[in-house]
Design a protein around this motif. Structure first.
Motif, PDB file in Angstrom:
ATOM      1  N   PHE A   1      -9.187   6.357   3.212  1.00  0.00           N
ATOM      2  CA  PHE A   1      -8.718   6.288   4.607  1.00  0.00           C
ATOM      3  C   PHE A   1      -9.898   6.146   5.567  1.00  0.00           C
ATOM      4  O   PHE A   1      -9.855   5.378   6.522  1.00  0.00           O
TER       5      PHE A   1
ATOM      6  N   PHE B   1     -10.605  -1.652   9.130  1.00  0.00           N
ATOM      7  CA  PHE B   1      -9.686  -1.884  10.242  1.00  0.00           C
ATOM      8  C   PHE B   1     -10.403  -2.423  11.496  1.00  0.00           C
ATOM      9  O   PHE B   1      -9.893  -3.364  12.121  1.00  0.00           O
TER      10      PHE B   1
ATOM     11  N   GLU C   1     -11.225   2.622   5.423  1.00  0.00           N
ATOM     12  CA  GLU C   1     -10.359   1.686   6.140  1.00  0.00           C
ATOM     13  C   GLU C   1     -10.508   1.850   7.651  1.00  0.00           C
ATOM     14  O   GLU C   1     -10.662   0.869   8.377  1.00  0.00           O
TER      15      GLU C   1
ATOM     16  N   HIS D   1       2.774   2.601   1.448  1.00  0.00           N
ATOM     17  CA  HIS D   1       1.690   2.376   2.417  1.00  0.00           C
ATOM     18  C   HIS D   1       0.741   1.272   1.910  1.00  0.00           C
ATOM     19  O   HIS D   1       0.364   0.374   2.671  1.00  0.00           O
TER      20      HIS D   1
ATOM     21  N   HIS E   1      -1.938   7.571   7.756  1.00  0.00           N
ATOM     22  CA  HIS E   1      -3.073   8.283   7.143  1.00  0.00           C
ATOM     23  C   HIS E   1      -3.051   9.744   7.574  1.00  0.00           C
ATOM     24  O   HIS E   1      -3.250  10.643   6.769  1.00  0.00           O
TER      25      HIS E   1
ATOM     26  N   GLU F   1      -0.192  -2.597   3.429  1.00  0.00           N
ATOM     27  CA  GLU F   1      -1.524  -3.167   3.650  1.00  0.00           C
ATOM     28  C   GLU F   1      -1.694  -4.467   2.873  1.00  0.00           C
ATOM     29  O   GLU F   1      -2.204  -5.456   3.402  1.00  0.00           O
TER      30      GLU F   1
HETATM   31 FE   LIG Z   1      -4.421   2.861   4.325  1.00  0.00          FE
END
Ligand SMILES: [Fe+2]
Ligand SMILES: [Fe+2]
Length: 140
Positions: free
Chosen positions: A122, A130, A125, A52, A15, A56
């Motif tokens: 981002f 996350f 996440e 990317h 990121h 994920e």
């Molecule tokens: Fe990501």
């Protein structure tokens, strides 16, 4: 470090790299608009961002399912659809520009929109998704 934690660290580092790259692209476009730069941006979105997203959707989702089969990984994939729609809109605007049907401003507008979508994604996440996923790693 567990498999999930390692993956999340790697994704978060990516990121940061992407944010730097987007800043660099925008600075270049501010100085001078060029088709080459727009083509590079589209390549960045189609290759780096796509790779990317796959990491994920595939690697991370696999690791999550190994840890907890009941975890809803739909949220991880859902955000990518919005991004892909924004990328398609940019490609359409760039085609129109090349055909003389849209101006530079129009192309820049769609680039800015995709970059904002990416930045927001981002943040979502890193701040929400996350941390929730990381809990799975600590529980096992
Ligand atoms: Fe990501
Ligand atoms: Fe993502």
């Amino acid at each position: 470090m567990g498999k999930i934690e390692r993956l999340l660290k790697e994704l978060t580092t990516e990121h940061k790299e992407f944010l730097n790259k987007m800043k660099e692209f925008q600075e270049r476009l501010e100085k001078e608009f060029s088709e080459e730069t727009v083509e590079e941006i589209i390549k960045f979105l189609d290759e780096d961002i796509e790779r990317h997203a796959k990491k994920e959707e595939e690697d991370l989702v696999d690791a999550i399912e190994e840890a907890d089969a009941n975890f809803d990984s739909g949220a991880l994939i859902f955000g990518h659809q919005t991004l892909n729609d924004g990328i398609d809109d940019l490609k359409t605007a760039f085609e129109e520009y090349k055909n003389g049907k849209a101006d530079e401003k129009e192309v820049i507008k769609y680039i800015d929109r995709v970059f904002i979508l990416l930045k927001d994604h981002f943040v979502e996440e890193e701040h929400y998704l996350f941390p929730d996923i990381l809990k799975l790693d600590l529980e096992i």
